[in-house]
Structure formats: C-alpha cells, structure tokens
Design an enzyme around this catalytic site. Sequence first.
Site, PDB file in Angstrom:
ATOM      1  N   GLU A  89     -27.575 -18.224  33.141  1.00  0.00           N
ATOM      2  CA  GLU A  89     -27.810 -16.892  33.680  1.00  0.00           C
ATOM      3  C   GLU A  89     -28.881 -16.131  32.911  1.00  0.00           C
ATOM      4  O   GLU A  89     -29.113 -16.358  31.736  1.00  0.00           O
ATOM      5  CB  GLU A  89     -26.533 -16.066  33.723  1.00  0.00           C
ATOM      6  CG  GLU A  89     -25.441 -16.534  32.829  1.00  0.00           C
ATOM      7  CD  GLU A  89     -24.201 -15.686  32.932  1.00  0.00           C
ATOM      8  OE1 GLU A  89     -23.169 -16.267  33.219  1.00  0.00           O
ATOM      9  OE2 GLU A  89     -24.269 -14.477  32.711  1.00  0.00           O
ATOM     10  N   CYS A 113     -17.411 -18.191  19.099  1.00  0.00           N
ATOM     11  CA  CYS A 113     -16.950 -16.825  18.797  1.00  0.00           C
ATOM     12  C   CYS A 113     -15.788 -16.486  19.736  1.00  0.00           C
ATOM     13  O   CYS A 113     -15.897 -16.667  20.960  1.00  0.00           O
ATOM     14  CB  CYS A 113     -18.078 -15.823  18.984  1.00  0.00           C
ATOM     15  SG  CYS A 113     -19.505 -16.166  17.938  1.00  0.00           S
ATOM     16  N   GLY A 156     -25.878 -19.048  24.669  1.00  0.00           N
ATOM     17  CA  GLY A 156     -26.417 -19.972  23.678  1.00  0.00           C
ATOM     18  C   GLY A 156     -26.773 -19.332  22.363  1.00  0.00           C
ATOM     19  O   GLY A 156     -26.837 -18.113  22.242  1.00  0.00           O
ATOM     20  N   CYS A 330     -22.048 -11.582  28.495  1.00  0.00           N
ATOM     21  CA  CYS A 330     -22.562 -12.943  28.321  1.00  0.00           C
ATOM     22  C   CYS A 330     -21.688 -14.000  28.957  1.00  0.00           C
ATOM     23  O   CYS A 330     -20.521 -14.106  28.645  1.00  0.00           O
ATOM     24  CB  CYS A 330     -22.655 -13.274  26.846  1.00  0.00           C
ATOM     25  SG  CYS A 330     -23.492 -12.032  25.945  1.00  0.00           S
TER      26      CYS A 330
HETATM   27  N1  SAH Z   1     -25.725 -16.547  19.902  1.00  0.00           N
HETATM   28  C1  SAH Z   1     -26.515 -15.370  19.704  1.00  0.00           C
HETATM   29  C2  SAH Z   1     -27.038 -14.742  20.984  1.00  0.00           C
HETATM   30  C3  SAH Z   1     -26.145 -14.664  22.187  1.00  0.00           C
HETATM   31  S1  SAH Z   1     -24.875 -13.462  22.244  1.00  0.00           S
HETATM   32  C4  SAH Z   1     -25.728 -14.367  18.878  1.00  0.00           C
HETATM   33  O1  SAH Z   1     -24.602 -14.651  18.524  1.00  0.00           O
HETATM   34  O2  SAH Z   1     -26.283 -13.331  18.502  1.00  0.00           O
HETATM   35  C5  SAH Z   1     -25.672 -11.910  22.275  1.00  0.00           C
HETATM   36  C6  SAH Z   1     -24.802 -10.790  21.751  1.00  0.00           C
HETATM   37  O3  SAH Z   1     -23.771 -10.438  22.687  1.00  0.00           O
HETATM   38  C7  SAH Z   1     -24.098 -11.165  20.467  1.00  0.00           C
HETATM   39  O4  SAH Z   1     -24.133 -10.100  19.549  1.00  0.00           O
HETATM   40  C8  SAH Z   1     -22.697 -11.419  20.953  1.00  0.00           C
HETATM   41  O5  SAH Z   1     -21.804 -11.362  19.904  1.00  0.00           O
HETATM   42  C9  SAH Z   1     -22.538 -10.347  22.009  1.00  0.00           C
HETATM   43  N2  SAH Z   1     -21.417 -10.527  22.959  1.00  0.00           N
HETATM   44  C10 SAH Z   1     -20.829 -11.679  23.336  1.00  0.00           C
HETATM   45  N3  SAH Z   1     -19.818 -11.445  24.205  1.00  0.00           N
HETATM   46  C11 SAH Z   1     -19.767 -10.113  24.368  1.00  0.00           C
HETATM   47  C12 SAH Z   1     -18.940  -9.239  25.148  1.00  0.00           C
HETATM   48  N4  SAH Z   1     -17.974  -9.712  25.933  1.00  0.00           N
HETATM   49  N5  SAH Z   1     -19.173  -7.916  25.089  1.00  0.00           N
HETATM   50  C13 SAH Z   1     -20.188  -7.419  24.330  1.00  0.00           C
HETATM   51  N6  SAH Z   1     -21.000  -8.184  23.581  1.00  0.00           N
HETATM   52  C14 SAH Z   1     -20.794  -9.519  23.607  1.00  0.00           C
END
Ligand code: SAH
Length: 339
Positions: A89, A113, A156, A330
Amino acid sequence: MNSIYDYPLESLESYFEEIGETKYRAKQVFDWLYVKRVKSFGDMTNLKKTLISFLKQKFSFDGLKLVKKEEDTDVKKYLFELFDGNKIETVLMKHDYGNSVCVSSQVGCNMGCGFCESGRLKKVRNLSTFELVLQVLKVEEDIKERISHVVLMGIGEPFDNYDNVIKFIKVINDPKGINIGIRHITISTCGLVPKIREFMNEKSGVNLAISLHAPNDEIRNKIMPVNKVYNINDIISVVRKYVKQTNRRVTFEYILLKDINDSEACAIELSKLLRGINCYVNLIPYNETSHIKYKTSKKVTIDKFYDILKKNDINVTIRREFGSKVSAACGQLRSKTND
Ligand code: SAH
C-alpha cells in the site's frame, strides 16, 4: 525482464556506455521517463529505431497494478499488486505545504512491533527500486499534481532494504527527473543501529526519523522486539554521533499507547533521555486496529504528555491524524484484503 525504473541516472549512463551508446542518450531516456513521463520506448521520438527495439527487448515499464483505492478529503490510500501477486500500500497525504506520499519498502515486515499491523504479516520480500519509484509515479499520475514530499513510513523496515532504498532516493531526488528535494525525503526506522551508521556516512541530507515509542528498555522490549538487539542506549549514542556528523536534527516518533507508555513519568523520563540532543519528538496518537489489543491514549493524556516535554524544552509536535476512516494505519488496507 529488468525494469527501466530501476536505474538512477548514473547507472543508466554506465549501462548505455556498456552497450556502445553515449551518456547523452541515457540522459534523454531519463528525461522521457521522469520529465515527459512517457510509458513506452516507442514514444521516445529522439531515439534511433534500432536503439528503441533493443531497449524494448531489455526493459519493461510495468510493475504495479492498482487494485483498490480509498479516499477521504485529505488522504488517498492505494493498494497495488506487484508482478508476483503480492500486495503493498501507498498513502497520499495532502498537507497545506504540499502532497506527501508514504511509500512501502517491503512486502510485510519482520520487525514484529506489537502495535503495528504490518508486522502481523511477515516479510515476504524486499521491494525493488522500480517498485518504490512506481509508487511515486502512479500516485502523481492519479492526482495529476506534483508530489513534493516522500516519507518511507509505509509497510516494511527501509533499513532492512537499504541498497534499494538508497537507489530509490537517488532516482526521485535527481534534479533532471522527479526532483523531490532531499530535505523533503524522510526515512523512518525502528532503530537498526549499523544501518543508521552507514546512512550517516552517506551524508545524503535525507531526514532521519526513529521510531522510539518508549523512554526505557523495559517498556520498549515489550512493544518492539528489535530493542533486544539494539537498545535505547545504542540508539541514543548513534543518534548523538549522527547529529554531530551531519549537523541535522533527528526526529523521534513516539506513539502514545494507553497505559503502556503514556504516563507523566514516561514523559519526564523521555525528556531526560533526549535532553541536549538536537531533535524533535513527534507524538503520534495510536491508530487502533481490530486485531491488536493496544488502545489510543485519551486526548487529555496526550496533551499532558506534550506539555511535560515542552516544559522540559524538548521540541515536540502532535501528529495530525490522517485517514482513520480509510484504514490508513500502516498495513491495514493490505491486511484487510488478505483476511
Ligand atoms: N519500519 C519503519 C517504518 C514503518 S512504520 C519504522 O519502524 O519506523 C512508520 C511509523 O508508523 C512508525 O513510527 C510506526 O511505529 C508507526 N505505526 C505503526 N503502526 C501504527 C499505528 N497503528 N498507529 C500509529 N502509528 C503506527
């Protein structure tokens, strides 16, 4: 077949020299691709017929097929199918300062995570450079407006696909092509320390954002397994070096998860951790998803957290919420279609 979108200008020039053509021809092709935006060699009218038929046999233009689009006033979310049937996406966010595209860097993610939807679907493979480039081109084509900002914050971990991501940045930043300003490009990482070091040495000028999400190892270990490999201390020390060497401010992202990392004590601990570092903190209201138990912090809790950081002289903003209606958190759109 190789994709023609896989090549930064320099590499295209070297390739053209290898096949007995000139660098100048490579520049012409690059201009057709990224300035005039044609989608076949046949349309590149200043190339010789023999070269056109040679290139036709070697390179393709395809790679992303739009399968679904969801729209809201200031956000559009695209689901693309790759040549092997995998789906990724891409999200467009309309800001008052321009159009920003959030690009995916892998099919799935292995960082695991606990709060993140992308990680529920394990990494299948890295995206190639052309699959990154095409996300930008396809969105521009759809909205018929220029994209001014690119963030690598989709599905990713970009630093787990380092080489292709760096090549992608070369392509989109090239002034002779899409020309997205280097300071308008942001890479977000969960904290792969050796890659942060490598990235620091590129001296590229790209913005670096780090998903911190906790003020101490005890909490971070619970929500981000990567912390068992590179802990907070490792991150803070590499960031200090990064800031010193590049003279650039680093962003720390901090998702607020109800009763996990949103207490006043956490805010105080975070302020102490970041004191004296040239950085700013982006507080992110958590986007809840149906598969995951974490909840969004209350507005008053978020405001309190913000106030404490401010009072302690930490630069801080609260991220505006985009697209909760269109499942823009995401991995949500892809995850929904895979269920
Ligand atoms: N892997 C990289 C980039 C992708 S995630 C990273 O970890 O930074 C991009 C951002 O969105 C990250 O800060 C991640 O922790 C956050 N994120 C993931 N799921 C989320 C959610 N449900 N709500 C808000 N932010 C989220």
